[in-house]
Design a protein around this motif. Structure first.
Motif, PDB file in Angstrom:
ATOM      1  N   SER A   1       0.851  -1.192   0.000  1.00 23.79           N
ATOM      2  CA  SER A   1       0.000   0.000   0.000  1.00 23.79           C
ATOM      3  C   SER A   1       0.884   1.238   0.000  1.00 23.79           C
TER       4      SER A   1
ATOM      5  N   ASN B   1      -5.442   5.390   3.326  1.00 25.70           N
ATOM      6  CA  ASN B   1      -5.022   4.776   4.589  1.00 25.70           C
ATOM      7  C   ASN B   1      -5.034   5.746   5.767  1.00 25.70           C
TER       8      ASN B   1
ATOM      9  N   ALA C   1      -7.173   6.218   7.917  1.00 26.56           N
ATOM     10  CA  ALA C   1      -7.737   5.598   9.132  1.00 26.56           C
ATOM     11  C   ALA C   1      -6.644   4.945   9.984  1.00 26.56           C
ATOM     12  N   ASP C   2      -5.501   4.669   9.365  1.00 23.50           N
ATOM     13  CA  ASP C   2      -4.401   4.022  10.097  1.00 23.50           C
ATOM     14  C   ASP C   2      -3.408   5.032  10.674  1.00 23.50           C
TER      15      ASP C   2
ATOM     16  N   HIS D   1      -1.288   7.453  12.961  1.00 20.75           N
ATOM     17  CA  HIS D   1      -0.915   7.343  14.373  1.00 20.75           C
ATOM     18  C   HIS D   1      -0.049   8.536  14.779  1.00 20.75           C
TER      19      HIS D   1
ATOM     20  N   ARG E   1       7.557   2.115   6.560  1.00 19.67           N
ATOM     21  CA  ARG E   1       7.201   1.104   7.564  1.00 19.67           C
ATOM     22  C   ARG E   1       8.248   1.027   8.663  1.00 19.67           C
TER      23      ARG E   1
ATOM     24  N   VAL F   1       1.125   8.059   8.590  1.00 22.15           N
ATOM     25  CA  VAL F   1       0.646   6.782   8.064  1.00 22.15           C
ATOM     26  C   VAL F   1       1.855   6.020   7.528  1.00 22.15           C
ATOM     27  N   ASN F   2       2.063   4.804   8.024  1.00 21.43           N
ATOM     28  CA  ASN F   2       3.171   3.961   7.555  1.00 21.43           C
ATOM     29  C   ASN F   2       2.773   3.272   6.254  1.00 21.43           C
TER      30      ASN F   2
END
Length: 745
Positions: A137, A143, A145-146, A148, A316, A344-345
């Motif tokens: 991805s 993304n 929603a992911d 952090h 990541r 977002v990673n």
């Protein structure tokens, strides 16, 4: 104290002749007998594993010395270390050839070493790789929603997290007289300096290396090589006297350094590894970022509620962060605030600081929101900023060490002719061209780090100054010579500034607009120590009139120490050397900022930017016809090189707002325009009337020189000013960078 002054003079770059004549040697220009050449092999998938890699065909070619992959690379010290360089964000740094895992598209997976560059490049095409693909991805928008909260790390001091909320934002925003809610985005950008990344490692024997590296920090590359390969730092010498642009891409050691050193140590030969243009898209970039703002104001234009949120991309394996949302409250005081920043990673390489990191991103949203708020309140955009002006940084509840932003506004508005514009959008025309005027504010923090400098009075009475600092093309060599010259009342011609060598006294990486203040302060400290040393030596001379004379009672000028109250009494530096048995007199001093004093103040350079655009009414093509940047950045050491820095930032602003973008195919997880033919940047025909004004700003707190950096401040304010001018011309508010002409059709 001296009578002669070099500081403040528009001296041309001392190395300019070497550069324009081609005599300057860059990292890929150093040749030695028996030099080998390496070419990097990059992955063609985005995520997965190397199932099989065959180097048989490549190795069979006469002249191919070795092909390195994860299967035969040496066991190295750094594989158990978290940090290998001084600019690493929180996480685990990428390790080339560590294993067969593919973490991002274009990841280096091998190195062919051959007797010629052409042979190495051809042999690389013969290496056969079989992959096992995995789902990946790379799309930030899909993304969010992911997202952090970023991890904190060593870089937090220079990249602080958002300030804590104040008041009750939601209630204050709901009750505000005027409200603006907006979303902003910009895509990926890559640095693309003219000079390609290259490392030439000279194998000296016994594990000793001399490395010519394209870097923004010779000491940083030295630390990296020592940490990664388990070498003693004293056995690693990194030299980088000339850098053909970097813009942040050289802050961290790039993988060609690793490859070159690894091959050199294994083969016990000298090896050069050069990355081509497309490979410069395989490490570091300005991360795509999504922003949202909600500003509320009372009927008089005073901001009562301020929310600025941002979500950015990272890899990541590392949490790369930028200061994006903090600038809002620094610029405009508001009793109710909410600032948020998340990551977002994704399956990409870690982003990397790119000129004005975070600032050019955040100011786009802040200053465009302020412009929209001004129109909603029917208040002139300049007047709205004056209404919300403050000499305090309310986000940290402390005053600025100095702030002449108001003068930037006033002088800029007068020079540009801001009062002459018709404020109604779409009202100004020139034939079929819509004319728009826009303005914005700029801000960039003024930092100061520890550094050392060595000063030597030579046998000829000249001054030699040594520092490990690089000169990435900003004129560092010239301004450091000016600072040193003024310490002794010498002309710049009597100063030799030697730099770009890790064996010289410590200097941090060159970036963040802190080099002049950092290394300049070290030169000031060394100058002060050397003056005292010279005066003491003068006092020991036979029949000396300087015995017991305090430093405050003498002047250093034109190679002499002179008594203040009796200028006829003097002694030459050359005579002091002779009395010292012909030995050079030197000192090596560390400059450390007074953090206890500085933490009481916020420190920043400021700017006001005014822009005129023409928009073709039928084609939507945008042309920036004139622009003015007015800067308050403390004491300007060299107005010529400083002006050049601001002009460069203004050109890049046109690129950022209207041209520059790395296109990603998220189905492939790959950057598609990895060349200068399709990665669009301005050309000469795109650049018109650009002007710069420096307002007088006296800062007695920030450092002894009173300096702030100008490397970033030229870029942060102009992109939103262009967007605001486009709105004034067309009535269309485009909040996505770059602004393509089809958005205006």
């Amino acid at each position: 104290m001296s009578l002669t002054a070099s500081i403040g003079q528009p001296i041309s770059r001392l190395e300019g002749n070497l550069k324009v004549t081609g005599a300057a040697k860059y990292s890929g220009d150093y040749n030695v007998a028996g030099l080998l050449y390496g070419h990097v092999i990059n992955s063609t998938i985005t995520k997965g594993k190397i199932a099989q890699i065959s180097t048989v065909k490549a190795k069979a070619l006469p002249g191919v010395i070795q092909v390195f992959t994860h299967e035969n690379r040496p066991s190295l010290a750094w594989f158990n270390q978290m940090y290998a360089d001084m600019d690493a964000p929180p996480g685990s740094p990428f390790r080339p050839l560590y294993d067969g895992e593919i973490r991002y598209n274009g990841q280096p997976i091998g190195l062919v070493v051959a007797e010629t560059f052409e042979l190495a490049r051809y042999a690389a095409t013969l290496v056969e790789v079989l992959y096992e693909n995995e789902t990946f991805s790379t799309n930030l928008e899909e993304n969010v929603a992911d997202a952090h909260t970023p991890a904190l790390g060593l870089a937090t001091m220079l990249k602080p997290p958002p300030p804590k909320p104040t008041g009750d934002f939601e209630t204050a925003f709901a009750e505000s007289f005027a409200q603006v809610t907006a979303d902003y985005s910009h895509g990926t950008e890559h640095h693309n300096p003219l000079e390609l990344f290259a490392t030439t490692t000279i194998y000296e024997g016994d594990g000793k290396l001399t490395i010519y590296d394209k870097t923004q920090g010779t000491v940083n590359s030295q630390l990296y090589v020592g940490n990664v390969f388990g070498l003693k730092y004293k056995d690693v010498r990194v030299i980088s006297p000339f850098v053909g642009g970097a813009f942040g891409s050289g802050l961290r050691p790039q993988y060609q350094l690793f490859m070159s050193v690894m091959a050199s140590l294994e083969l016990k030969r000298s090896v050069r590894v050069t990355l081509d243009r497309s490979q410069m898209f395989t490490f570091g970039h300005r991360p795509p970022t999504l922003q949202s703002t909600r500003f509320g104001a009372d009927k008089d234009g005073k901001i009562t509620a301020m929310n600025h949120s941002a979500i950015a991309e990272t890899s990541r394996f590392e949490d790369y962060t930028e200061v994006v949302v903090n600038w809002s409250h620094m610029l405009y005081p508001a009793p109710n605030t909410l600032m948020e920043y998340k990551l977002v990673n994704l399956d990409v390489y870690s982003p990397l600081d790119m000129r004005s990191p975070g600032g050019s991103t955040g100011l786009h949203a802040i200053e465009s929101t302020m412009d929209e708020l001004a129109y909603k309140l029917n208040i002139d955009p300049l007047q709205l900023r004056l209404i919300n002006y403050s000499d305090r940084d309310e986000s940290l509840d402390r005053p600025y060490s100095s702030k002449e932003l108001k003068q930037c506004f006033l002088q800029g508005a007068e020079k540009f002719g801001w009062a002459n514009r018709n404020p109604e959008p779409g009202s100004m025309r020139n034939g079929n061209k819509l004319i728009g005027h826009g303005m914005a504010t700029g801000i960039w923090e003024a930092n100061h780090l520890p550094a050392k400098a060595e000063m030597i009075i030579t046998k000829e009475g000249k001054l030699k100054v040594n520092s490990a600092v690089t000169d990435i093309g900003t004129g560092t060599m010239t301004i450091m010579a000016q600072i040193a010259a003024d310490e002794f009342g010498l002309s710049v011609e009597d100063v030799v500034f030697s730099y770009g060598d890790s064996k010289k006294p410590f200097a941090p990486i060159q970036g963040g607009s802190f080099t002049t203040s950092t290394v300049g302060s070290a030169i000031k400290a060394a100058g002060k120590a050397l003056r005292k040393k010279l005066l003491k030596k003068a006092g020991l001379m036979d029949n000396s009139a300087f015995r017991g004379v305090p430093i405050s009672e003498v002047i250093f000028d034109n190679g002499y120490i002179i008594l203040k109250n009796d200028p006829e009494v003097s002694v030459s530096l050359r005579d002091i050397i002779l009395a010292n048995k012909g030995k050079e007199i030197k000192t090596n001093n560390l400059s450390v900022p007074n953090v206890f004093k500085l933490k009481k103040y916020s420190r920043a350079a400021h700017s006001a930017v005014f822009v005129e655009v023409e928009v073709d009414q039928e084609l939507g093509v945008v042309n920036v016809t004139r622009a003015l940047t007015v800067v308050a950045a403390g004491r300007i050491i060299n107005p010529k090189t400083a002006r050049s820095q601001i002009l460069g930032g203004m050109v890049w602003s046109i690129s950022k707002a209207l041209r520059e973008e790395t296109i990603v195919d998220h189905g492939l997880g790959k950057y598609m325009n990895q060349n200068l033919g399709e990665y669009h940047i301005p050309v000469h025909a795109d650049i018109h009337d650009l002007d710069v004004i420096f307002v007088e700003e006296n800062d007695t707190i920030i450092n002894e020189l009173g300096t702030k950096g100008v490397g970033e401040i030229g870029l942060v304010g102009m992109p939103p000013a262009i967007a605001n001018a486009i709105y004034h011309a067309t009535g269309k508010r485009i909040n996505q960078f770059p602004i393509h002409f089809d958005s205006l059709l």
